[in-house]
Scaffold this motif. Structure first.
Motif, PDB file in Angstrom:
ATOM      1  N   UNK A  19      16.673 -26.784   6.315  1.00  0.00           N
ATOM      2  CA  UNK A  19      17.230 -27.855   7.129  1.00  0.00           C
ATOM      3  C   UNK A  19      18.722 -28.051   6.913  1.00  0.00           C
ATOM      4  N   UNK A  20      19.380 -27.172   6.170  1.00  0.00           N
ATOM      5  CA  UNK A  20      20.813 -27.293   5.904  1.00  0.00           C
ATOM      6  C   UNK A  20      21.599 -26.345   6.800  1.00  0.00           C
ATOM      7  N   UNK A  21      22.811 -26.763   7.136  1.00  0.00           N
ATOM      8  CA  UNK A  21      23.721 -25.933   7.919  1.00  0.00           C
ATOM      9  C   UNK A  21      24.739 -25.342   6.943  1.00  0.00           C
ATOM     10  N   UNK A  22      24.881 -24.020   6.932  1.00  0.00           N
ATOM     11  CA  UNK A  22      25.836 -23.424   5.992  1.00  0.00           C
ATOM     12  C   UNK A  22      27.271 -23.835   6.305  1.00  0.00           C
ATOM     13  N   UNK A  23      28.065 -23.996   5.263  1.00  0.00           N
ATOM     14  CA  UNK A  23      29.465 -24.373   5.405  1.00  0.00           C
ATOM     15  C   UNK A  23      30.287 -23.102   5.578  1.00  0.00           C
ATOM     16  N   UNK A  24      31.294 -23.171   6.406  1.00  0.00           N
ATOM     17  CA  UNK A  24      32.209 -22.055   6.543  1.00  0.00           C
ATOM     18  C   UNK A  24      31.912 -21.121   7.693  1.00  0.00           C
ATOM     19  N   UNK A  25      31.024 -21.501   8.606  1.00  0.00           N
ATOM     20  CA  UNK A  25      30.771 -20.673   9.779  1.00  0.00           C
ATOM     21  C   UNK A  25      31.920 -20.925  10.750  1.00  0.00           C
ATOM     22  N   UNK A  26      32.716 -19.897  11.037  1.00  0.00           N
ATOM     23  CA  UNK A  26      33.913 -20.059  11.849  1.00  0.00           C
ATOM     24  C   UNK A  26      33.656 -20.042  13.344  1.00  0.00           C
ATOM     25  N   UNK A  27      32.705 -19.256  13.790  1.00  0.00           N
ATOM     26  CA  UNK A  27      32.441 -19.119  15.214  1.00  0.00           C
ATOM     27  C   UNK A  27      31.688 -20.354  15.716  1.00  0.00           C
ATOM     28  N   UNK A  28      32.177 -21.013  16.770  1.00  0.00           N
ATOM     29  CA  UNK A  28      31.494 -22.214  17.258  1.00  0.00           C
ATOM     30  C   UNK A  28      30.082 -21.933  17.770  1.00  0.00           C
ATOM     31  N   UNK A  29      29.862 -20.745  18.319  1.00  0.00           N
ATOM     32  CA  UNK A  29      28.527 -20.396  18.804  1.00  0.00           C
ATOM     33  C   UNK A  29      27.575 -20.244  17.624  1.00  0.00           C
ATOM     34  N   UNK A  30      28.022 -19.563  16.593  1.00  0.00           N
ATOM     35  CA  UNK A  30      27.195 -19.408  15.390  1.00  0.00           C
ATOM     36  C   UNK A  30      26.947 -20.765  14.725  1.00  0.00           C
ATOM     37  N   UNK A  31      27.961 -21.639  14.727  1.00  0.00           N
ATOM     38  CA  UNK A  31      27.812 -22.988  14.167  1.00  0.00           C
ATOM     39  C   UNK A  31      26.753 -23.766  14.948  1.00  0.00           C
ATOM     40  N   UNK A  32      26.805 -23.679  16.275  1.00  0.00           N
ATOM     41  CA  UNK A  32      25.826 -24.378  17.115  1.00  0.00           C
ATOM     42  C   UNK A  32      24.426 -23.829  16.884  1.00  0.00           C
ATOM     43  N   UNK A  33      24.320 -22.507  16.754  1.00  0.00           N
ATOM     44  CA  UNK A  33      23.012 -21.900  16.482  1.00  0.00           C
ATOM     45  C   UNK A  33      22.476 -22.344  15.129  1.00  0.00           C
ATOM     46  N   UNK A  34      23.341 -22.397  14.123  1.00  0.00           N
ATOM     47  CA  UNK A  34      22.912 -22.826  12.792  1.00  0.00           C
ATOM     48  C   UNK A  34      22.472 -24.285  12.808  1.00  0.00           C
ATOM     49  N   UNK A  35      23.205 -25.128  13.531  1.00  0.00           N
ATOM     50  CA  UNK A  35      22.834 -26.539  13.629  1.00  0.00           C
ATOM     51  C   UNK A  35      21.510 -26.708  14.366  1.00  0.00           C
ATOM     52  N   UNK A  36      21.317 -25.949  15.447  1.00  0.00           N
ATOM     53  CA  UNK A  36      20.063 -26.013  16.187  1.00  0.00           C
ATOM     54  C   UNK A  36      18.896 -25.547  15.332  1.00  0.00           C
ATOM     55  N   UNK A  37      19.113 -24.445  14.615  1.00  0.00           N
ATOM     56  CA  UNK A  37      18.058 -23.925  13.743  1.00  0.00           C
ATOM     57  C   UNK A  37      17.700 -24.946  12.661  1.00  0.00           C
ATOM     58  N   UNK A  38      18.708 -25.592  12.077  1.00  0.00           N
ATOM     59  CA  UNK A  38      18.455 -26.601  11.049  1.00  0.00           C
ATOM     60  C   UNK A  38      17.748 -27.817  11.635  1.00  0.00           C
ATOM     61  N   UNK A  39      18.145 -28.232  12.836  1.00  0.00           N
ATOM     62  CA  UNK A  39      17.505 -29.385  13.478  1.00  0.00           C
ATOM     63  C   UNK A  39      16.047 -29.089  13.806  1.00  0.00           C
ATOM     64  N   UNK A  40      15.782 -27.907  14.329  1.00  0.00           N
ATOM     65  CA  UNK A  40      14.401 -27.535  14.638  1.00  0.00           C
ATOM     66  C   UNK A  40      13.549 -27.438  13.372  1.00  0.00           C
ATOM     67  N   UNK A  41      14.127 -26.918  12.303  1.00  0.00           N
ATOM     68  CA  UNK A  41      13.393 -26.849  11.037  1.00  0.00           C
ATOM     69  C   UNK A  41      13.091 -28.248  10.505  1.00  0.00           C
ATOM     70  N   UNK A  42      14.048 -29.163  10.641  1.00  0.00           N
ATOM     71  CA  UNK A  42      13.824 -30.536  10.186  1.00  0.00           C
ATOM     72  C   UNK A  42      12.742 -31.218  11.022  1.00  0.00           C
ATOM     73  N   UNK A  43      12.760 -30.991  12.329  1.00  0.00           N
ATOM     74  CA  UNK A  43      11.727 -31.570  13.195  1.00  0.00           C
ATOM     75  C   UNK A  43      10.367 -31.006  12.837  1.00  0.00           C
ATOM     76  N   UNK A  44      10.304 -29.697  12.624  1.00  0.00           N
ATOM     77  CA  UNK A  44       9.026 -29.076  12.257  1.00  0.00           C
ATOM     78  C   UNK A  44       8.515 -29.623  10.932  1.00  0.00           C
ATOM     79  N   UNK A  45       9.406 -29.780   9.977  1.00  0.00           N
ATOM     80  CA  UNK A  45       9.017 -30.278   8.667  1.00  0.00           C
ATOM     81  C   UNK A  45       8.522 -31.717   8.763  1.00  0.00           C
ATOM     82  N   UNK A  46       9.178 -32.525   9.568  1.00  0.00           N
ATOM     83  CA  UNK A  46       8.814 -33.931   9.713  1.00  0.00           C
ATOM     84  C   UNK A  46       7.526 -34.092  10.519  1.00  0.00           C
ATOM     85  N   UNK A  47       7.327 -33.271  11.546  1.00  0.00           N
ATOM     86  CA  UNK A  47       6.197 -33.431  12.450  1.00  0.00           C
ATOM     87  C   UNK A  47       4.946 -32.696  11.993  1.00  0.00           C
ATOM     88  N   UNK A  48       5.044 -31.851  10.995  1.00  0.00           N
ATOM     89  CA  UNK A  48       3.895 -31.072  10.556  1.00  0.00           C
ATOM     90  C   UNK A  48       3.038 -31.925   9.620  1.00  0.00           C
TER      91      UNK A  48
END
Length: 99
Positions: A19-48
């Motif tokens: 559920x963490x987003x890595x620090x230091x991702x320079x590309x905004x697309x990669x940053x958005x993907x990392x944030x989405x992946x972390x958000x989905x993991x947090x939702x899955x963890x909370x809803x499971x």
């Protein structure tokens, strides 16, 4: 999905939680993907709920076994009191139902 931690990044010596987003991702697309992946993991963890209930049951069983190993007489008394309470509840329910 089978583990709670992802493999560490080559520049990071510590494994990040899912559920963490890595620090230091320079590309905004990669940053958005990392944030989405972390958000989905947090939702899955909370809803499971089944997984959360399973972990709570496992923790309770571990605590009960530890208590039984430390104090077997009190554990036996707790089991007897629990059985009497369940029996009394069933008896009371049947008595109310048959009236």
């Amino acid at each position: 999905m089978s583990s709670d931690a992802v493999a560490p990044l080559p520049s990071s010596p510590v494994a990040l939680p899912r559920t963490a987003v890595p620090i230091g991702v320079g590309d905004p697309v990669e940053q958005a993907r990392a944030e989405l992946k972390a958000a989905l993991a947090a939702i899955e963890q909370k809803a499971n709920v089944p997984r959360r209930v399973g972990r709570a049951v496992d923790d309770g069983i571990t605590k009960a076994r530890d208590f039984q190993c430390r104090n077997p007489a009190a554990a036996a008394v707790a089991v007897i009191v629990g059985a009497v309470a369940v029996g009394a509840a069933v008896w009371g329910f049947v008595r109310l139902y048959t009236r």
